[in-house]
Write a protein that holds these residues in place. Sequence first.
Motif, PDB file in Angstrom:
ATOM      1  N   ASP A  88       0.891  -1.071   0.025  1.00 22.35           N
ATOM      2  CA  ASP A  88       0.020   0.035   0.035  1.00 22.35           C
ATOM      3  C   ASP A  88       1.123   1.082   0.142  1.00 22.35           C
ATOM      4  O   ASP A  88       1.424   1.611   0.927  1.00 22.35           O
ATOM      5  CB  ASP A  88      -1.024   0.193   1.338  1.00 22.35           C
ATOM      6  CG  ASP A  88      -2.162   0.794   1.027  1.00 22.35           C
ATOM      7  OD1 ASP A  88      -3.084   0.495   0.335  1.00 22.35           O
ATOM      8  OD2 ASP A  88      -2.438   1.898   1.754  1.00 22.35           O
ATOM      9  N   THR A  92       1.947   1.750  -5.661  1.00 21.58           N
ATOM     10  CA  THR A  92       1.290   0.598  -5.990  1.00 21.58           C
ATOM     11  C   THR A  92      -0.328   1.013  -5.786  1.00 21.58           C
ATOM     12  O   THR A  92      -1.018   0.279  -5.931  1.00 21.58           O
ATOM     13  CB  THR A  92       1.771  -0.373  -4.845  1.00 21.58           C
ATOM     14  OG1 THR A  92       1.492  -0.081  -3.508  1.00 21.58           O
ATOM     15  CG2 THR A  92       2.913  -1.110  -4.959  1.00 21.58           C
ATOM     16  N   GLY A  93      -0.446   2.118  -5.167  1.00 22.75           N
ATOM     17  CA  GLY A  93      -2.120   2.638  -5.035  1.00 22.75           C
ATOM     18  C   GLY A  93      -2.334   2.357  -3.513  1.00 22.75           C
ATOM     19  O   GLY A  93      -1.618   1.654  -2.908  1.00 22.75           O
ATOM     20  N   HIS A  95      -4.806   1.623  -0.580  1.00 19.49           N
ATOM     21  CA  HIS A  95      -6.108   1.002  -0.210  1.00 19.49           C
ATOM     22  C   HIS A  95      -6.783   1.613   1.142  1.00 19.49           C
ATOM     23  O   HIS A  95      -7.904   1.509   1.338  1.00 19.49           O
ATOM     24  CB  HIS A  95      -6.017  -0.452  -0.004  1.00 19.49           C
ATOM     25  CG  HIS A  95      -5.347  -1.230  -1.269  1.00 19.49           C
ATOM     26  ND1 HIS A  95      -4.236  -1.295  -1.682  1.00 19.49           N
ATOM     27  CD2 HIS A  95      -6.005  -1.792  -2.403  1.00 19.49           C
ATOM     28  CE1 HIS A  95      -3.721  -1.879  -2.723  1.00 19.49           C
ATOM     29  NE2 HIS A  95      -5.117  -2.121  -3.102  1.00 19.49           N
TER      30      HIS A  95
END
Length: 189
Positions: A88, A92-93, A95
């Motif tokens: 996270d 990677t983006g 969440h």
Amino acid sequence: FAYDFGAEAAGITRLNRNWVYLQDGKDPLPEEYTHVLIFAYRHPPWRIRHSPSYTSDLGSWVTYHLTSFIAVEIADWIRTLGYPAIADSTLTGFHIMLPPHEIEAGLGEQCRIGVNLHPLLGPAYKVAAVLTGLPLVTDKPISFNLESFCEKCEKCARECPPNAISSGKGQKMKTRGVTKWQVNTLRCQ
């Protein structure tokens, strides 16, 4: 393991589903993700002194990449142990909302300028995390009386050119279970 990759602070907390970014109004994370390993990497102080500049921007870029690299490596390692894990991070983006998880994992307290402040790293650090189902012992939030200090000091609010930082004791709001000072980011532009 995070320290082996250069993290300067790390903590573990349970995943709080109130702080998950929703997709189409729903929690997208499988229930098997129960813990958050979160870690910090210092933004190089010598680069901060040159802000705003290409040098300081490059420092942020490098630091975000390092934290992302650490998150991916740790997630890969946890998966080799047979547990679910995802990185996270900036690359990677995201969440989850990292700041409230940082506090719960013992990585600092929120200060008046709207960011978390680590007792040794200050506010100039970047974080990333690994969400996992690996059963881990959790850390506890810490207190070094920052809230009390910020309520009395107010220097950042006085010195902020666009008056974006709130002053006074009653300038906090509760959002998703987190009470924090508000910063008018629209004034920062």
